[in-house]
Design a protein around this motif. Structure first.
Motif, PDB file in Angstrom:
ATOM      1  N   TYR A 192      11.581  10.332 -27.694  1.00 29.73           N
ATOM      2  CA  TYR A 192      12.165  10.691 -26.274  1.00 29.73           C
ATOM      3  C   TYR A 192      13.461  10.722 -27.390  1.00 29.73           C
ATOM      4  CZ  TYR A 192       8.635   8.087 -24.143  1.00 29.73           C
ATOM      5  OH  TYR A 192       7.577   7.597 -23.564  1.00 29.73           O
ATOM      6  N   THR A 193      14.644  11.512 -26.613  1.00 33.99           N
ATOM      7  CA  THR A 193      15.889  12.163 -26.910  1.00 33.99           C
ATOM      8  C   THR A 193      16.757  11.828 -25.942  1.00 33.99           C
ATOM      9  OG1 THR A 193      15.220  14.007 -28.256  1.00 33.99           O
ATOM     10  CG2 THR A 193      16.924  14.026 -27.129  1.00 33.99           C
ATOM     11  N   VAL A 194      17.658  11.028 -26.173  1.00 27.80           N
ATOM     12  CA  VAL A 194      18.124   9.833 -25.352  1.00 27.80           C
ATOM     13  C   VAL A 194      19.081  11.068 -24.593  1.00 27.80           C
ATOM     14  CG1 VAL A 194      19.977   8.129 -24.350  1.00 27.80           C
ATOM     15  CG2 VAL A 194      18.356   8.264 -26.871  1.00 27.80           C
ATOM     16  N   LYS A 195      18.692  10.969 -23.061  1.00 28.67           N
ATOM     17  CA  LYS A 195      19.608  11.803 -22.078  1.00 28.67           C
ATOM     18  C   LYS A 195      21.199  11.654 -21.848  1.00 28.67           C
ATOM     19  CE  LYS A 195      20.331  15.573 -19.496  1.00 28.67           C
ATOM     20  NZ  LYS A 195      20.676  17.072 -19.934  1.00 28.67           N
ATOM     21  N   GLU A 196      21.136   9.999 -20.853  1.00 30.65           N
ATOM     22  CA  GLU A 196      21.910   9.357 -20.798  1.00 30.65           C
ATOM     23  C   GLU A 196      22.303   8.230 -20.529  1.00 30.65           C
ATOM     24  OE1 GLU A 196      24.317   9.548 -15.665  1.00 30.65           O
ATOM     25  OE2 GLU A 196      22.672  10.586 -16.642  1.00 30.65           O
ATOM     26  N   ILE A 197      23.467   7.535 -20.861  1.00 31.80           N
ATOM     27  CA  ILE A 197      22.789   6.171 -20.601  1.00 31.80           C
ATOM     28  C   ILE A 197      23.968   5.680 -19.431  1.00 31.80           C
ATOM     29  CG2 ILE A 197      23.819   3.977 -22.332  1.00 31.80           C
ATOM     30  CD1 ILE A 197      23.828   5.394 -24.612  1.00 31.80           C
ATOM     31  N   ARG A 198      22.957   4.917 -18.935  1.00 30.17           N
ATOM     32  CA  ARG A 198      23.586   4.139 -17.823  1.00 30.17           C
ATOM     33  C   ARG A 198      23.387   2.249 -18.093  1.00 30.17           C
ATOM     34  NH1 ARG A 198      20.643   6.851 -12.923  1.00 30.17           N
ATOM     35  NH2 ARG A 198      21.013   9.082 -13.360  1.00 30.17           N
ATOM     36  N   LEU A 199      24.648   1.718 -17.071  1.00 23.19           N
ATOM     37  CA  LEU A 199      24.233  -0.203 -17.417  1.00 23.19           C
ATOM     38  C   LEU A 199      23.247  -0.447 -17.694  1.00 23.19           C
ATOM     39  CD1 LEU A 199      26.300  -2.326 -17.340  1.00 23.19           C
ATOM     40  CD2 LEU A 199      26.214  -2.189 -15.224  1.00 23.19           C
ATOM     41  N   LEU A 200      22.267  -0.494 -16.556  1.00 23.32           N
ATOM     42  CA  LEU A 200      21.054  -0.829 -15.906  1.00 23.32           C
ATOM     43  C   LEU A 200      20.066  -0.009 -16.573  1.00 23.32           C
ATOM     44  CD1 LEU A 200      21.086  -2.123 -12.689  1.00 23.32           C
ATOM     45  CD2 LEU A 200      21.775  -3.611 -14.864  1.00 23.32           C
ATOM     46  N   SER A 201      19.986   1.518 -16.473  1.00 25.97           N
ATOM     47  CA  SER A 201      19.011   1.906 -17.244  1.00 25.97           C
ATOM     48  C   SER A 201      19.515   3.160 -18.552  1.00 25.97           C
ATOM     49  CB  SER A 201      18.474   2.716 -16.029  1.00 25.97           C
ATOM     50  OG  SER A 201      18.783   3.511 -15.095  1.00 25.97           O
ATOM     51  N   THR A 202      18.746   3.679 -18.220  1.00 30.07           N
ATOM     52  CA  THR A 202      18.540   4.912 -19.574  1.00 30.07           C
ATOM     53  C   THR A 202      17.450   5.747 -19.274  1.00 30.07           C
ATOM     54  OG1 THR A 202      19.164   3.145 -21.884  1.00 30.07           O
ATOM     55  CG2 THR A 202      18.632   5.421 -21.289  1.00 30.07           C
ATOM     56  N   ILE A 203      18.412   7.135 -19.877  1.00 37.03           N
ATOM     57  CA  ILE A 203      17.758   8.565 -18.585  1.00 37.03           C
ATOM     58  C   ILE A 203      16.872   9.112 -20.448  1.00 37.03           C
ATOM     59  CG2 ILE A 203      17.543  10.983 -17.679  1.00 37.03           C
ATOM     60  CD1 ILE A 203      17.999   8.467 -15.825  1.00 37.03           C
ATOM     61  N   LEU A 204      15.280   9.736 -20.257  1.00 38.30           N
ATOM     62  CA  LEU A 204      14.801   9.878 -22.107  1.00 38.30           C
ATOM     63  C   LEU A 204      14.534  11.046 -21.718  1.00 38.30           C
ATOM     64  CD1 LEU A 204      13.182   6.243 -22.955  1.00 38.30           C
ATOM     65  CD2 LEU A 204      15.486   7.292 -23.403  1.00 38.30           C
ATOM     66  N   LEU A 205      13.743  11.835 -21.861  1.00 30.78           N
ATOM     67  CA  LEU A 205      13.669  13.152 -22.400  1.00 30.78           C
ATOM     68  C   LEU A 205      12.673  13.352 -23.373  1.00 30.78           C
ATOM     69  CD1 LEU A 205      13.667  16.054 -20.811  1.00 30.78           C
ATOM     70  CD2 LEU A 205      14.888  16.799 -23.012  1.00 30.78           C
ATOM     71  N   ASN A 206      11.250  12.898 -22.748  1.00 31.62           N
ATOM     72  CA  ASN A 206       9.864  13.286 -23.341  1.00 31.62           C
ATOM     73  C   ASN A 206      10.142  14.042 -24.193  1.00 31.62           C
ATOM     74  OD1 ASN A 206       8.748  14.656 -21.801  1.00 31.62           O
ATOM     75  ND2 ASN A 206       7.478  12.977 -21.272  1.00 31.62           N
ATOM     76  N   ASP A 207       8.565  14.835 -24.650  1.00 33.08           N
ATOM     77  CA  ASP A 207       8.734  15.423 -25.314  1.00 33.08           C
ATOM     78  C   ASP A 207       8.541  16.333 -24.896  1.00 33.08           C
ATOM     79  OD1 ASP A 207       9.453  14.540 -28.467  1.00 33.08           O
ATOM     80  OD2 ASP A 207       7.202  13.539 -28.655  1.00 33.08           O
ATOM     81  N   LYS A 208       7.153  16.504 -24.140  1.00 35.29           N
ATOM     82  CA  LYS A 208       6.266  16.640 -22.909  1.00 35.29           C
ATOM     83  C   LYS A 208       7.685  17.995 -21.124  1.00 35.29           C
ATOM     84  CE  LYS A 208       2.600  15.015 -22.646  1.00 35.29           C
ATOM     85  NZ  LYS A 208       1.647  13.942 -21.715  1.00 35.29           N
ATOM     86  N   GLY A 209       9.517  17.585 -22.059  1.00 36.19           N
ATOM     87  CA  GLY A 209       9.771  17.748 -20.946  1.00 36.19           C
ATOM     88  C   GLY A 209      10.135  17.131 -19.874  1.00 36.19           C
ATOM     89  N   ALA A 210       9.931  16.609 -19.622  1.00 35.41           N
ATOM     90  CA  ALA A 210       9.776  15.135 -18.405  1.00 35.41           C
ATOM     91  C   ALA A 210      10.977  14.057 -18.763  1.00 35.41           C
ATOM     92  CB  ALA A 210       8.953  15.067 -18.130  1.00 35.41           C
TER      93      ALA A 210
END
Length: 745
Positions: free
Chosen positions: A489-507
């Motif tokens: 995964y690639t870290v897209k955004e960091i929030r207080l309660l969750s983190t938005i990740l981008l997987n190898d398939k682009g999702a």
């Protein structure tokens, strides 16, 4: 003797000058009438759309256009002095009306046995004290930083915090001032023979003022706590990265300042490439300064000035050119090529430390700067190495900026949580000041906390876990490549309660921080040079000499490509299953981590292709042998044609004509028959091969009393849905061809 008449002035007297209108010797600026006319012209022509502050700007037609309104808005925009004068003086005039009435008309007027004069004085302290506290809170940090901060450097960050929190500091000082001034100005001025009700009201107001002071103190402590959390986290997680990035940018600025435009080349950075963004940089820098003065996380707000310095003012300055170039991947490569071609010696393909040493004060600093580009430490730097270094600086700058922005957002949400707790604490403080029973208050608070723990206990646990994960553990930043449970995964955004990740398939994948806290996280960006194991099979006839020759050839390849790989190669025999083949393994030791996936894939392919060529040269092949070896002769048996013809006549062919309407060997809508992942449609509807207008599944009573649902079909359609076609086992026994349907189970 004749005589010529003489002039009365004599021959040496000055001649009279022509008459001129006397002029004033005063400067025109002292002409009061002219100054007033200019002032009148200025405020009449003032356009509120171009106000000095955003909150003072109004669109045309939104405010009255009379002279008084224009004068008022003009004075608001002249300066902060005139603006505060309009805010303070009129209200003070209103507050002194009761005192004037007592001094002139009603000498014995009182409120709760306190003369009106003292009420006016205390209210003036309240109103003027706020503005005075605000002014001191804004000016004092700058004075302390210029005096104490010069001697005690470690106190500067606390001074900066006080400057960022000047409104909360002013609120604390103001509540302290009005509480302290209450007793001498109001409480002590009450008549001795005042009624019990009046005394009770005066005492109650004094207690409330003390409660407000305690609430302001708690609020100031909460804001400083947020600053401390953000500041400590900034020092631990980003201080070193920012220091390294500042050194890299400063080095690039020095090199760019001494570089030259390369004539005849279109792949180097030029002034025109960054000139169009110069104004944007200035506006962004000024916006960053304004934001830093208002946010509660100032330690994280001015990342751009931390990295690029505070001298990014001129659009074409070296600082602005480098800052603009590092914002784009393409311009970062242009910058790298300009630096390379400016300093490389004619006829050479590599840059050496001596080529740039003259631009730095010491040899040690020059070697340190050259080490930014010479990643493999072999004493020279190619153009590709310089491009990769500039691309790393580009990604690092964007990573820091985005990480700090996300952290600022997370700190803001943490501040909101703390403010919710502050509201509860402030209510308890006010209740105590109002002489509520402490035991009853504690019992009520305990009941509330117990109820909340049952209602939102899980949410509070998640918040606490996320805070520890984000601010204490902090295993990744924005842009980092991580591996979770063998998934990349690639870290897209960091929030207080969750983190938005981008997987190898682009999702995009939203992962709760409370779940991530319990997982093993591999951070690729923070990892040192990495390696991977490559396993391959060879023929069973491979011997030890073959392996040693393979090792020698691969070491020669690694020596020629020392910028990409470590000089290490060892082949290991893993197994030889059933003595049919030999399984070998070797480690690909890169000189970098796998943060840049494309670069890692390129180097991996290059290493594997070199291994293939070495195997071919040595004569080591797979278990099937040499693929280029001529094929062995193929043996076959000839059969006489008469025998084949005779055998073909004895085979009986069964005729299977298609039934009317054609064969229906498969469902036309197989994807609709699965009701396991469809929670919206009726199960029977999913088994319709074609949609039916007006279809309503009737409900009937089964023999056992239960409710059953059957599909109502229009005439002409089969009542049982076909799914499997079963052919008769003896078709020749029937008078005609037929087919039979069985229901899918």
């Amino acid at each position: 003797m004749s005589s010529t008449p003489m002039s009365e002035e004599g021959p040496n007297m000055p001649r009279p000058q022509p008459h001129r209108r006397p002029t004033s010797q005063r400067n025109p600026s002292w002409d009061l009438l002219g100054g007033f006319k200019r002032f009148e012209h200025e405020y009449e022509e003032f356009d509120t759309r171009h106000a000095s502050e955003n909150h003072l700007a109004f669109a045309e037609g939104d405010i009255p256009q009379n002279r008084a309104s224009k004068l008022y808005h003009y004075l608001l925009n002249v300066s902060i002095v005139t603006r505060w004068f309009l805010f303070i003086v009129p209200v003070l005039g209103i507050l002194w009306i009761p005192a004037i009435l007592q001094l002139t008309t009603f000498p014995h007027a009182e409120v709760w046995a306190v003369p009106l004069l003292w009420w006016s004085i205390w209210l003036s302290v309240v109103w003027g004290g706020w503005w005075g506290s605000l002014a001191v809170a804004r000016i004092l940090p700058s004075i302390i930083r210029s005096t104490v901060g010069v001697i005690a450097v470690s106190t500067r960050k606390y001074i900066d915090w006080a400057g960022a929190l000047h409104r909360y500091v002013a609120l604390f000082a103001w509540t302290l001032g009005i509480w302290v001034s209450w007793n001498p100005l109001v409480d002590n001025r009450q008549r001795d023979d005042a009624s019990d009700k009046s005394r009770h009201i005066i005492d109650l107001i004094g207690k409330l003022l003390f409660g407000f002071y305690l609430c302001a103190a708690v609020l100031l402590f909460e804001k400083f706590s947020i600053q401390w959390i953000a500041g400590k986290f900034h020092e631990r997680s980003y201080a070193e990265r920012i220091a390294d990035q500042k050194f890299a940018v400063r080095s690039l600025v020095t090199l760019y300042r001494n570089s030259s435009d390369i004539p005849g080349r279109s792949d180097t950075l030029k002034a025109a490439d960054a000139k169009q963004n110069g104004v944007k940089i200035l506006k962004r820098a000024m916006k960053g300064v304004r934001d830093a003065a208002t946010t509660t996380t100032t330690a994280l707000g001015n990342v751009a000035s931390e990295i690029a310095g505070s001298s990014v003012l001129q659009p074409n300055s070296p600082q602005a050119m480098v800052k603009t170039a590092l914002e784009s991947a393409n311009k970062s490569r242009l910058l790298a090529r300009r630096l390379f071609y400016s300093f490389v010696r004619p006829g050479h393909e590599y840059l050496f430390p001596d080529d740039i040493a003259r631009f730095f004060p010491t040899r040690e600093e020059a070697d340190k700067v050259f080490g930014l580009f010479d990643r493999d430490g072999n004493g020279d730097a190619s153009r590709n190495e310089i491009e990769l270094a500039c691309m790393d600086f580009h990604r690092e700058q964007l990573s820091i900026e985005h990480s700090m922005q996300d952290l600022d957002s997370a700190v803001g949400r943490l501040d909101n949580i703390f403010m919710s707790l502050y509201v509860i604490i402030a209510a308890l403080i006010i209740a105590v000041c109002l002489e509520a029973q402490f035991t009853n208050l504690v019992a009520s608070a305990g009941t509330l906390v117990l109820g909340l723990s049952w209602l939102i206990g899980g949410s509070l646990t998640e918040v606490l876990t996320s805070i520890i994960f984000l601010f204490i553990k902090h295993p990744f930043d924005v842009g980092d490549r991580i591996i979770l449970e063998e998934e990349g995964y690639t870290v897209k955004e960091i929030r207080l309660l969750s983190t938005i990740l981008l997987n190898d398939k682009g999702a995009y994948v939203q992962a709760p921080n409370s779940e991530l806290s319990t997982m093993f996280i591999q951070n690729i960006r923070r990892s040192p040079p990495m390696s991977e194991t490559f396993t391959f099979d060879v023929g069973f006839d491979t011997n030890f000499d073959h392996l040693e020759t393979l090792r020698s050839k691969m070491l020669q390849f690694l020596s020629d490509n020392r910028r990409d790989y470590l000089y290490a190669f060892d082949v290991s025999v893993v197994d030889f299953p059933e003595q049919e083949k030999i399984t070998l393994s070797a480690d690909i030791k890169y000189k970098s981590n796998w943060q840049q996936g494309a670069l890692k894939a390129k180097r991996r392919n290059k290493w594997i292709c070199a291994l293939k060529e070495a195997l071919v040269d040595i004569g080591i092949f797979g278990p099937q042998g040499d693929p280029d070896k001529p094929a062995a002769p193929i043996k076959y048996t000839e059969v006489p044609w008469d025998e084949v013809k005779k055998q073909s006549k004895t085979v009986k062919h069964v005729s299977m004509p298609a039934p009317p309407g054609g064969w229906h060997l498969s469902d036309q809508n197989p994807g609709m028959h699965d009701s396991s992942d469809n929670v919206f449609d009726d199960t029977n509807e999913l088994h319709l091969t074609t949609p039916v207008a007006g279809y309503v599944p009737p409900t009937q009573h089964a023999g056992d009393g239960s409710m059953t649902s059957e599909v109502s079909m229009p005439p002409g359609l089969p009542t049982t849905m076909p799914s499997v076609v079963t052919m008769p086992s003896h078709p020749e026994a029937s008078s005609g061809d037929y087919f039979e349907m069985t229901t899918r189970r």
